[in-house]
Design a protein around this motif. Structure first.
Motif, short mmCIF file in Angstrom:
data_model
loop_
_atom_site.label_atom_id
_atom_site.label_comp_id
_atom_site.label_asym_id
_atom_site.label_seq_id
_atom_site.Cartn_x
_atom_site.Cartn_y
_atom_site.Cartn_z
N LEU A 222 6.93 14.76 15.25
CA LEU A 222 8.16 15.28 15.35
C LEU A 222 8.97 16.21 14.39
CD1 LEU A 222 9.68 11.53 16.80
CD2 LEU A 222 9.23 14.04 18.36
N TYR A 223 8.52 15.62 13.22
CA TYR A 223 9.37 16.46 12.11
C TYR A 223 8.60 17.96 12.05
CZ TYR A 223 10.20 18.13 7.20
OH TYR A 223 10.37 19.05 6.17
N PHE A 224 7.27 17.95 12.43
CA PHE A 224 6.75 19.30 12.22
C PHE A 224 7.11 20.15 13.40
CE2 PHE A 224 3.12 22.31 12.85
CZ PHE A 224 2.66 22.84 11.57
N ASP A 225 6.96 19.45 14.53
CA ASP A 225 7.62 20.32 15.69
C ASP A 225 9.00 20.77 15.38
OD1 ASP A 225 7.69 21.06 18.37
OD2 ASP A 225 8.84 19.53 19.10
N ARG A 226 9.76 20.00 14.91
CA ARG A 226 11.31 20.60 14.43
C ARG A 226 11.26 21.57 13.62
NH1 ARG A 226 14.74 18.50 10.50
NH2 ARG A 226 13.68 16.59 10.38
N THR A 227 10.38 21.57 12.53
CA THR A 227 10.60 22.52 11.53
C THR A 227 9.50 23.69 11.47
OG1 THR A 227 9.05 21.08 10.30
CG2 THR A 227 11.49 20.82 9.94
N ALA A 228 8.66 23.72 12.52
CA ALA A 228 7.44 24.63 12.58
C ALA A 228 8.12 26.02 12.37
CB ALA A 228 6.61 24.44 13.72
N SER A 229 9.12 26.44 13.18
CA SER A 229 9.79 27.73 13.34
C SER A 229 10.18 28.27 11.89
CB SER A 229 10.78 27.75 14.26
OG SER A 229 11.88 26.86 13.68
N THR A 230 10.20 27.40 10.90
CA THR A 230 10.91 27.81 9.59
C THR A 230 9.50 28.12 8.77
OG1 THR A 230 10.78 25.72 8.62
CG2 THR A 230 12.61 26.22 9.85
N ILE A 231 8.39 27.89 9.18
CA ILE A 231 7.15 28.04 8.35
C ILE A 231 6.72 29.72 8.39
CG2 ILE A 231 4.83 27.67 8.08
CD1 ILE A 231 5.38 25.06 9.31
N THR A 232 6.85 30.31 7.41
CA THR A 232 6.67 31.85 7.18
C THR A 232 5.44 32.23 6.49
OG1 THR A 232 8.20 32.26 5.68
CG2 THR A 232 8.76 32.53 7.90
N THR A 233 5.11 31.19 5.46
CA THR A 233 3.99 31.45 4.61
C THR A 233 3.24 30.23 4.84
OG1 THR A 233 5.16 30.85 2.62
CG2 THR A 233 5.44 33.01 3.40
N ALA A 234 2.09 30.15 3.92
CA ALA A 234 1.52 29.03 3.41
C ALA A 234 1.98 28.04 2.44
CB ALA A 234 -0.22 29.25 3.04
N MET A 235 2.48 28.86 1.42
CA MET A 235 3.60 28.09 0.53
C MET A 235 4.45 27.29 1.29
SD MET A 235 3.07 27.51 -2.70
CE MET A 235 2.26 29.11 -3.37
N ASP A 236 5.00 27.60 2.37
CA ASP A 236 5.95 26.80 2.92
C ASP A 236 5.38 25.67 3.47
OD1 ASP A 236 8.17 28.89 2.85
OD2 ASP A 236 7.43 29.53 4.75
N ILE A 237 4.22 25.51 3.73
CA ILE A 237 3.59 24.27 4.17
C ILE A 237 3.45 23.26 3.03
CG2 ILE A 237 1.62 23.23 5.23
CD1 ILE A 237 1.33 25.96 6.78
N LEU A 238 2.67 23.91 1.94
CA LEU A 238 2.38 23.32 0.76
C LEU A 238 3.89 22.59 -0.03
CD1 LEU A 238 -0.48 25.68 -0.62
CD2 LEU A 238 -0.66 23.39 0.58
N ALA A 239 4.75 23.33 0.14
CA ALA A 239 6.01 22.86 -0.26
C ALA A 239 6.72 21.78 0.06
CB ALA A 239 6.89 24.09 -0.37
N ASP A 240 6.05 21.32 1.17
CA ASP A 240 6.73 20.25 2.02
C ASP A 240 5.57 19.08 2.16
OD1 ASP A 240 7.58 18.50 4.28
OD2 ASP A 240 9.25 19.78 4.49
N ASP A 241 5.59 17.94 1.67
CA ASP A 241 4.70 16.79 1.59
C ASP A 241 4.34 16.63 3.19
OD1 ASP A 241 4.64 16.85 -1.19
OD2 ASP A 241 6.12 14.84 -1.25
N ALA A 242 5.14 16.51 4.18
CA ALA A 242 5.21 16.08 5.33
C ALA A 242 4.44 17.17 6.12
CB ALA A 242 6.37 15.77 6.17
N LEU A 243 4.75 18.31 5.96
CA LEU A 243 4.16 19.59 6.74
C LEU A 243 2.48 19.66 6.31
CD1 LEU A 243 6.87 22.43 6.61
CD2 LEU A 243 6.27 20.71 8.61
#
Length: 259
Positions: free
Chosen positions: A147-168
């Motif tokens: 649910l969290y990934f679904d809500r925030t996926a559109s804010t991901i623009t780089t791989a670092m955005d993923i790594l910066a968030d434990d849950a993503l």
């Protein structure tokens, strides 16, 4: 027990009904009524910080409930606002702080900051979604992650955005079947790897996000059978959903240093 995928689908397929059900919970309704009755009277950062009940509601709405103790930190975020490039919130890699400062932009709007929808109905909406995800996590952490990934996926623009968030990062590592040890490897190498195996732009497409989460929930169920996992394990070390303090400092140094 219902599988991770089925539980996630049951909630996300009719999200409005799921959120309405959450809003009717006695404790949620009570805190929301209080917030709605008081937020219009808040005219300054001092007012905001002084009302602990309202303050806690607002922080939870932004996924920052576990940071409620850090009042000097939150005060700096709110005092400096978001308009200046060097404002504190703009220097933090964790975008939740900028979202908080946007909702309560006292720097730009002074006493009128809480009169806008973003400080009223939008905060309530965020609180309902946050509560929905937490409730889901009490039953199955994988559902909360999805649910969290679904809500925030559109804010991901780089791989670092993923790594910066434990849950993503947890979602992506699980979906790609990467070993847990990867999380402790060099962060630049992790980012380079994700750039090779993922098309980051896919996370802007809800249909592709849905397919990705199908894979995640399937992999999660294999690794964490529905009757054998710790519901709080993924989140207990981080401030809300996102960045642990150590990772926040590490990524922020990268961002500020331009390396």
């Amino acid at each position: 027990m219902t599988t991770t995928f089925v539980s996630y689908q049951q909630i996300s397929r009719d999200l409005a009904t799921s959120l309405e059900r959450v809003s009717k919970k006695p404790d949620v309704a009570r805190e929301t009524e209080y917030y709605n009755s008081k937020i219009g009277d808040i005219k300054s950062v001092d007012d905001f910080m002084a009302d602990t009940r309202l303050y806690n509601y607002a922080l939870k709405a932004h996924g920052l409930e576990d940071m409620s103790y850090a009042k000097a930190f939150i005060r700096k975020v709110l005092t400096e606002g978001i308009d200046d490039d060097d404002a504190f919130a703009n220097q933090l890699s964790d975008t939740r702080y900028k979202e908080l400062a946007t909702s309560f932009n006292f720097k730009a709007f002074d006493t009128a900051a809480t009169s806008f929808d973003r400080a009223q109905t939008e905060v309530v909406d965020k609180y309902m979604r946050q509560t929905l995800e937490e409730d889901a996590g009490n039953e199955n952490t994988g559902v909360r992650l999805a649910l969290y990934f679904d809500r925030t996926a559109s804010t991901i623009t780089t791989a670092m955005d993923i790594l910066a968030d434990d849950a993503l990062a947890q979602v992506v590592r699980t979906a790609l079947q990467l070993p847990a040890e990867v999380a402790s490897s060099n962060i630049d190498k992790q980012a380079a790897y994700l750039d090779r195996v993922l098309d980051i732009e896919d996370f802007q497409d809800p249909e592709k996000v849905g397919k990705f989460l199908e894979r995640f929930t399937a992999m999660w169920e294999i690794e964490n059978p529905s009757d054998n996992y710790d519901p709080l394990a993924v989140f207990s070390s981080s401030s809300g959903y996102g960045i642990s303090p150590d990772l926040l400092l590490s990524l922020n140094s990268l961002k500020l240093g331009g390396s």
